[in-house]
Design a protein around this motif. Structure first.
Motif, PDB file in Angstrom:
ATOM      1  N   GLN A 135       9.829   4.263  -1.186  1.00  0.00           N
ATOM      2  CA  GLN A 135       8.531   4.459  -1.832  1.00  0.00           C
ATOM      3  C   GLN A 135       8.432   5.810  -2.537  1.00  0.00           C
ATOM      4  OE1 GLN A 135       5.565   3.603   1.305  1.00  0.00           O
ATOM      5  NE2 GLN A 135       5.002   1.848   0.068  1.00  0.00           N
TER       6      GLN A 135
ATOM      7  N   TRP B 137       8.367   8.931  -1.128  1.00  0.00           N
ATOM      8  CA  TRP B 137       7.579   9.967  -0.467  1.00  0.00           C
ATOM      9  C   TRP B 137       8.297  11.318  -0.551  1.00  0.00           C
ATOM     10  CZ3 TRP B 137       2.724   9.318   1.433  1.00  0.00           C
ATOM     11  CH2 TRP B 137       2.287   8.015   1.638  1.00  0.00           C
TER      12      TRP B 137
ATOM     13  N   SER C 110       0.820  -1.207   0.000  1.00  0.00           N
ATOM     14  CA  SER C 110       0.000   0.000   0.000  1.00  0.00           C
ATOM     15  C   SER C 110       0.858   1.263   0.000  1.00  0.00           C
ATOM     16  CB  SER C 110      -0.908   0.003   1.240  1.00  0.00           C
ATOM     17  OG  SER C 110      -1.615   1.221   1.344  1.00  0.00           O
ATOM     18  N   ASP C 111       0.364   2.296  -0.704  1.00  0.00           N
ATOM     19  CA  ASP C 111       1.037   3.592  -0.652  1.00  0.00           C
ATOM     20  C   ASP C 111       0.247   4.589   0.214  1.00  0.00           C
ATOM     21  OD1 ASP C 111      -1.134   4.073  -2.242  1.00  0.00           O
ATOM     22  OD2 ASP C 111      -0.015   4.821  -3.969  1.00  0.00           O
ATOM     23  N   ASN C 112      -0.722   4.085   0.965  1.00  0.00           N
ATOM     24  CA  ASN C 112      -1.446   4.941   1.903  1.00  0.00           C
ATOM     25  C   ASN C 112      -0.576   5.138   3.148  1.00  0.00           C
ATOM     26  OD1 ASN C 112      -3.307   5.697   4.166  1.00  0.00           O
ATOM     27  ND2 ASN C 112      -4.871   5.439   2.596  1.00  0.00           N
TER      28      ASN C 112
END
Length: 314
Positions: free
Chosen positions: A200, A202, A162-164
């Protein structure tokens, strides 16, 4: 050792992260409710309104509660009450309290609220979701939404994919619980979760926000914390990034020490050098706990008692 690692304010990181990523929190934990909301319109945190209906401070429990005004896609305003149950132990009156808050919101503001709870405890069997009573002529059944963070242990691959941002929040929470007596393993996970933020892709602001949450909950004793920072410093150098620097961390810690010492002198009077030395040897986590506790001190005896109860000299 474990007593040293207790935090006095585990609600704070939850409040911060909920405010920073509220739409993502709803989409991650309560997707059906999130689907009702028009996220193009700004949401509003109703902190003053919540304080008017909250009466829990004197009971000594810790919660992270947010009352939020949002707009439905259909156009109507609606209020959401998000409750994060921080305590490790289940609470018998929990369902009643969820109903009470919902009722107070309606009574005081004439607003129906969607009540939602995030349960952070370790008891797999505790799953409150309703409050009810039933008499011959009167009955009530109040149901509220809940998510149990413990359930994500069986969905780890889903969290990793997940990228949440709340996938990272849940991973940090679960690994903190799992490593209560395995602090070397906790250090490894802490490094891994923070490194994952960089991998990821961010943005710097997001890395800082999520780093603060991970750092706050994944508490390490001072020696392991120092090892962690050496490893992390090397990692950032290899990445040619320095979003969260060791110097920033050390500078913040020294600033906290100086602030706490000044506040203590105003509160309890001149501090013996031996006491100053003990305070200067506290970890950042312990300093922040002391900063909250000192508001209740009336003399040097209170400070000494707190140090004895919360900090064992090594």
């Amino acid at each position: 050792m474990n007593e040293e690692l207790e935090r006095a304010d585990n609600d704070s990181p939850w409040k911060e992260i909920l405010e920073a990523y509220f739409p993502q929190a709803m989409q991650f934990f309560f997707p059906k409710t999130a689907a009702l909301i028009d996220w193009e319109r700004p949401h509003e945190f109703l902190d003053k309104e919540f304080q008017q209906i909250a009466r829990e401070a004197e009971q000594g429990r810790r919660y992270a509660d947010k009352l939020v005004k949002v707009w439905q896609l259909a156009g109507q305003e609606i209020w959401l009450l998000i409750h994060v149950e921080i305590q490790a132990k289940p609470e018998d009156a929990f369902s009643e309290r969820m109903f009470s808050y919902n009722l107070r919101i309606f009574d005081k503001f004439s607003k129906p609220a969607i009540s939602l709870a995030i349960l952070c405890d370790t008891d797999t069997t505790w799953r409150p979701h309703q409050y009810s009573y039933d008499y011959p002529d009167t009955r009530l059944n109040f149901e509220f939404g809940t998510v149990k963070l413990l359930d994500y242990q069986n969905r780890w691959a889903e969290l990793e994919a997940s990228d949440n941002p709340f996938a990272t929040v849940v991973m940090a929470h679960l690994k903190t619980q799992e490593t209560t007596k395995k602090l070397g393993e906790r250090k490894t996970w802490k490094f891994s979760l923070i490194r994952r933020l960089y991998e990821q892709g961010w943005q710097e602001r997001d890395i800082r926000n999520l780093y603060r949450f991970i750092d706050w909950v994944m508490i390490l004793p001072k020696a392991l914390e120092a090892e962690f920072w050496q490893e992390f410093k090397q990692f950032e150098q290899e990445q040619s990034m320095s979003y969260v620097t060791t110097g920033e961390r050390i500078g913040y810690e020294r600033g906290q020490q100086n602030l706490i010492l000044r506040l203590l002198q105003k509160r309890v009077g001149e501090l013996p050098q031996s006491v100053r030395d003990r305070i200067q040897s506290l970890s950042l986590n312990q300093l922040e706990a002391l900063g909250e506790a000192l508001l209740d001190f009336t003399g040097l005896e209170d400070l000494l008692a707190w140090l004895s109860a919360n900090f064992t000299e090594q």
